[in-house]
Design a protein around this motif. Structure first.
Motif, PDB file in Angstrom:
ATOM      1  N   GLU A 199      -2.049  12.698  -7.548  1.00  0.00           N
ATOM      2  CA  GLU A 199      -3.204  13.211  -6.818  1.00  0.00           C
ATOM      3  C   GLU A 199      -3.140  12.726  -5.370  1.00  0.00           C
ATOM      4  OE1 GLU A 199      -8.108  13.177  -6.930  1.00  0.00           O
ATOM      5  OE2 GLU A 199      -6.942  12.023  -8.386  1.00  0.00           O
ATOM      6  N   LEU A 200      -2.926  13.649  -4.454  1.00  0.00           N
ATOM      7  CA  LEU A 200      -2.862  13.298  -3.040  1.00  0.00           C
ATOM      8  C   LEU A 200      -4.280  13.148  -2.504  1.00  0.00           C
ATOM      9  CD1 LEU A 200      -0.818  12.917  -0.683  1.00  0.00           C
ATOM     10  CD2 LEU A 200      -1.265  15.314  -0.092  1.00  0.00           C
ATOM     11  N   PRO A 201      -4.610  11.997  -1.905  1.00  0.00           N
ATOM     12  CA  PRO A 201      -5.985  11.792  -1.417  1.00  0.00           C
ATOM     13  C   PRO A 201      -6.308  12.732  -0.264  1.00  0.00           C
ATOM     14  CG  PRO A 201      -4.557  10.016  -0.669  1.00  0.00           C
ATOM     15  CD  PRO A 201      -3.756  10.819  -1.645  1.00  0.00           C
ATOM     16  N   GLN A 202      -7.600  13.050  -0.130  1.00  0.00           N
ATOM     17  CA  GLN A 202      -8.025  13.912   0.964  1.00  0.00           C
ATOM     18  C   GLN A 202      -7.780  13.260   2.322  1.00  0.00           C
ATOM     19  OE1 GLN A 202     -12.111  15.059   0.339  1.00  0.00           O
ATOM     20  NE2 GLN A 202     -11.578  16.636  -1.169  1.00  0.00           N
ATOM     21  N   ASN A 203      -7.918  11.931   2.387  1.00  0.00           N
ATOM     22  CA  ASN A 203      -7.690  11.198   3.628  1.00  0.00           C
ATOM     23  C   ASN A 203      -6.633  10.119   3.365  1.00  0.00           C
ATOM     24  OD1 ASN A 203      -7.768   9.583   5.936  1.00  0.00           O
ATOM     25  ND2 ASN A 203      -9.960   9.943   6.247  1.00  0.00           N
ATOM     26  N   ALA A 219       0.841  -1.204   0.000  1.00  0.00           N
ATOM     27  CA  ALA A 219       0.000   0.000   0.000  1.00  0.00           C
ATOM     28  C   ALA A 219       0.875   1.254   0.000  1.00  0.00           C
ATOM     29  CB  ALA A 219      -0.928  -0.010   1.211  1.00  0.00           C
ATOM     30  N   PHE A 220       1.940   1.265   0.789  1.00  0.00           N
ATOM     31  CA  PHE A 220       2.842   2.412   0.798  1.00  0.00           C
ATOM     32  C   PHE A 220       3.567   2.548  -0.541  1.00  0.00           C
ATOM     33  CE2 PHE A 220       2.237   2.447   5.373  1.00  0.00           C
ATOM     34  CZ  PHE A 220       2.385   3.788   5.698  1.00  0.00           C
ATOM     35  N   THR A 221       3.915   1.420  -1.149  1.00  0.00           N
ATOM     36  CA  THR A 221       4.558   1.467  -2.471  1.00  0.00           C
ATOM     37  C   THR A 221       3.597   2.047  -3.501  1.00  0.00           C
ATOM     38  OG1 THR A 221       5.916  -0.460  -1.917  1.00  0.00           O
ATOM     39  CG2 THR A 221       5.673   0.074  -4.257  1.00  0.00           C
ATOM     40  N   ALA A 222       2.331   1.640  -3.417  1.00  0.00           N
ATOM     41  CA  ALA A 222       1.327   2.186  -4.336  1.00  0.00           C
ATOM     42  C   ALA A 222       1.147   3.682  -4.126  1.00  0.00           C
ATOM     43  CB  ALA A 222      -0.004   1.454  -4.132  1.00  0.00           C
ATOM     44  N   ALA A 223       1.259   4.123  -2.867  1.00  0.00           N
ATOM     45  CA  ALA A 223       1.136   5.557  -2.590  1.00  0.00           C
ATOM     46  C   ALA A 223       2.262   6.337  -3.266  1.00  0.00           C
ATOM     47  CB  ALA A 223       1.150   5.789  -1.081  1.00  0.00           C
ATOM     48  N   LEU A 224       3.445   5.790  -3.263  1.00  0.00           N
ATOM     49  CA  LEU A 224       4.566   6.452  -3.935  1.00  0.00           C
ATOM     50  C   LEU A 224       4.297   6.636  -5.426  1.00  0.00           C
ATOM     51  CD1 LEU A 224       7.777   4.855  -2.355  1.00  0.00           C
ATOM     52  CD2 LEU A 224       7.179   7.291  -2.392  1.00  0.00           C
ATOM     53  N   GLU A 225       3.553   5.695  -5.987  1.00  0.00           N
ATOM     54  CA  GLU A 225       3.256   5.758  -7.427  1.00  0.00           C
ATOM     55  C   GLU A 225       2.090   6.703  -7.718  1.00  0.00           C
ATOM     56  OE1 GLU A 225       1.668   2.788 -10.996  1.00  0.00           O
ATOM     57  OE2 GLU A 225       2.368   1.948  -9.079  1.00  0.00           O
ATOM     58  N   HIS A 226       1.044   6.666  -6.899  1.00  0.00           N
ATOM     59  CA  HIS A 226      -0.193   7.399  -7.210  1.00  0.00           C
ATOM     60  C   HIS A 226      -0.260   8.800  -6.613  1.00  0.00           C
ATOM     61  CE1 HIS A 226      -2.142   3.989  -9.199  1.00  0.00           C
ATOM     62  NE2 HIS A 226      -1.704   3.218  -8.206  1.00  0.00           N
ATOM     63  N   TRP A 227       0.290   9.011  -5.437  1.00  0.00           N
ATOM     64  CA  TRP A 227       0.099  10.278  -4.751  1.00  0.00           C
ATOM     65  C   TRP A 227       0.770  11.476  -5.433  1.00  0.00           C
ATOM     66  CZ3 TRP A 227       0.219   9.328   1.269  1.00  0.00           C
ATOM     67  CH2 TRP A 227      -0.817   8.445   1.606  1.00  0.00           C
ATOM     68  N   PRO A 228       1.889  11.287  -6.156  1.00  0.00           N
ATOM     69  CA  PRO A 228       2.437  12.462  -6.852  1.00  0.00           C
ATOM     70  C   PRO A 228       1.450  13.060  -7.853  1.00  0.00           C
ATOM     71  CG  PRO A 228       4.098  10.749  -6.717  1.00  0.00           C
ATOM     72  CD  PRO A 228       2.794  10.126  -6.258  1.00  0.00           C
ATOM     73  N   VAL A 231      -4.720   8.307   5.271  1.00  0.00           N
ATOM     74  CA  VAL A 231      -4.770   7.110   6.112  1.00  0.00           C
ATOM     75  C   VAL A 231      -5.848   6.152   5.625  1.00  0.00           C
ATOM     76  CG1 VAL A 231      -5.167   6.240   8.448  1.00  0.00           C
ATOM     77  CG2 VAL A 231      -3.862   8.344   8.114  1.00  0.00           C
ATOM     78  N   ALA A 232      -7.027   6.689   5.298  1.00  0.00           N
ATOM     79  CA  ALA A 232      -8.098   5.837   4.782  1.00  0.00           C
ATOM     80  C   ALA A 232      -7.704   5.208   3.459  1.00  0.00           C
ATOM     81  CB  ALA A 232      -9.382   6.657   4.619  1.00  0.00           C
ATOM     82  N   TRP A 233      -7.010   5.985   2.615  1.00  0.00           N
ATOM     83  CA  TRP A 233      -6.543   5.455   1.331  1.00  0.00           C
ATOM     84  C   TRP A 233      -5.593   4.287   1.548  1.00  0.00           C
ATOM     85  CZ3 TRP A 233      -2.315   4.295  -1.543  1.00  0.00           C
ATOM     86  CH2 TRP A 233      -2.437   4.267  -2.934  1.00  0.00           C
ATOM     87  N   LEU A 234      -4.667   4.421   2.473  1.00  0.00           N
ATOM     88  CA  LEU A 234      -3.714   3.342   2.764  1.00  0.00           C
ATOM     89  C   LEU A 234      -4.437   2.118   3.318  1.00  0.00           C
ATOM     90  CD1 LEU A 234      -0.843   5.435   4.390  1.00  0.00           C
ATOM     91  CD2 LEU A 234      -0.668   4.122   2.260  1.00  0.00           C
ATOM     92  N   ARG A 235      -5.429   2.337   4.175  1.00  0.00           N
ATOM     93  CA  ARG A 235      -6.144   1.216   4.769  1.00  0.00           C
ATOM     94  C   ARG A 235      -6.910   0.423   3.709  1.00  0.00           C
ATOM     95  NH1 ARG A 235      -9.110   3.877   8.107  1.00  0.00           N
ATOM     96  NH2 ARG A 235      -7.601   3.804   9.817  1.00  0.00           N
TER      97      ARG A 235
END
Length: 418
Positions: free
Chosen positions: A57-61, A46-55, A63-67
């Protein structure tokens, strides 16, 4: 949550990992069927996916996105495993586990799964070193290399230690649940001891160049606050939090600008952190109202006596000796007896203190304990028995694990040689 001004996405993810990984892992454990390694893999993905997607569009929440992402990753892993094993996916993931809010959690009155995870990591069937490592990586948010560095072992060694512990949790079917009311008195001390061990390794490092490892103290205190929130009516939980706060309040005063270790009587008490002392007094007051004081509450009471004294001369050493007498009734150990002997000396009975420490030396239980020999040397010097004191300093020197401790002992030895 947004990256701090001037901060980067990596900074945000590092903060989220440290602060939220325990909650993420705990929420996944029922779905992972008690497989801590599988839950960790899902969170890491999930953290690896965040590195790919968040640049983009950063989600509003975040923590919920990671969960949600971690749950999807774990579900994908279950599906792959089910196809490999020829099982139906529905059979590999029981529907009850998808809810993540089992009857046990509701019945416990403590719905936070982090507490379940903490008791799982500190299960008595696991070795103490594994309990510490698991607690730091799962609830403390430390990475394997950070824990290895903190305890001065190779990263590979720590990784193997963690792998064995996770495998044992899975294969031995160590239950992911809170202890029953009958089990709690036997299980809670192990959890508290793990947190205290983490703090002590940070507060007085057993080896290395530095006297303190502040990150471990920070993690232990953060976990103790979490435990207090989850178990507010357990006196010893409050007592431990109070003790850590009192001890941590002295951090800035323990070493001078030249890196020299300062004893309690030498410290500038104006440098003691008032906010930490206030937290200690508050938690100790809570603990005192929750029944007969235990080990950590009494140790916190000892620390509180020092905190109340404006100067070292104002310390009520007779009161401290009395508290040690109470502590010995429930924790009669050589270290407690050694600490009591110091209090006896400070109360004006140096002869009696020397006899008490000499008895501990003769018993042979603390021969490899640095502070037995430094305490004996210091007491002997007070009676001008300098040759005997020098012999004790000489025994202590090779036992010192940090550069700061070695420097302190050499300075005391050179004081007599000069």
């Amino acid at each position: 949550m947004r990256p701090p001004p001037g901060g980067s996405l990596n900074d945000l993810l590092a903060e989220l990992h440290r602060e939220q990984v325990g909650l993420l892992l705990a929420s996944l454990m029922p779905m992972a069927r008690n497989d801590l390694a599988a839950a960790e893999d899902a969170v890491q993905l999930a953290f690896t996916a965040a590195l790919e997607h968040w640049p983009r569009e950063l989600p509003q929440n975040p923590v919920a996105w990671l969960r949600v992402t971690a749950r999807h990753k774990l579900l994908d892993a279950h599906r792959r495993s089910a196809r490999t094993d020829g099982e139906l996916v529905e059979e590999s993931i029981p529907a009850a586990n998808l809810d993540l809010h089992t009857d046990d959690a509701l019945d416990s009155g403590i719905p936070d799964d982090r507490l379940r995870l903490l008791f799982t990591c500190c299960h008595p069937s696991l070795k103490a070193e594994a309990q510490v490592a698991l607690t730091l990586t799962t609830l403390g948010g430390l990475r394997t290399e950070e824990v290895a560095r903190a305890f001065l072992v190779e990263e590979r060694t720590m990784a193997q230690r963690l792998t064995r512990a996770k495998r044992k949790i899975r294969d031995a079917r160590i239950p992911y649940r809170l202890p029953s009311s009958e089990e709690l008195p036997q299980r809670l001390p192990g959890v508290l001891a793990t947190l205290y061990l983490i703090f002590n390794e940070g507060y007085s490092a057993s080896s290395g160049e530095d006297l303190q490892r502040r990150e471990l103290c920070h993690d232990a205190r953060r976990l103790s606050r979490t435990l207090t929130e989850l178990m507010p009516k357990q006196g010893e939980v409050r007592g431990l939090r109070a003790l850590l706060a009192f001890q941590d309040s002295r951090t800035l005063a323990r070493v001078n600008a030249d890196g020299k270790f300062l004893t309690l009587t030498e410290q500038d008490r104006s440098c003691w952190k008032q906010a930490d002392m206030a937290e200690g007094h508050q938690q100790l007051a809570f603990a005192s109202r929750l029944g007969v004081p235990g080990t950590y509450t009494l140790q916190a009471a000892l620390a509180a006596e020092h905190a109340r004294a404006a100067t070292a001369e104002d310390t009520d050493w007779r009161r401290i000796v009395h508290i040690y007498d109470l502590l010995l009734q429930i924790q009669d150990t050589p270290v407690v007896r050694l600490n009591r002997a110091v209090a006896v000396a400070e109360a004006g009975h140096v002869d009696q203190a020397i006899a008490l420490v000499a008895a501990l030396r003769e018993a042979g239980q603390l021969q490899d304990y640095l502070w037995l020999h430094t305490t004996y040397a210091d007491l002997l010097e007070r009676q001008e028995r300098f040759q005997e004191a020098m012999e004790s300093w000489s025994i202590a020197l090779p036992l010192a694990g940090t550069q700061t401790d070695r420097r302190f002992i050499r300075e005391r030895m050179n004081r007599r040689k000069g």
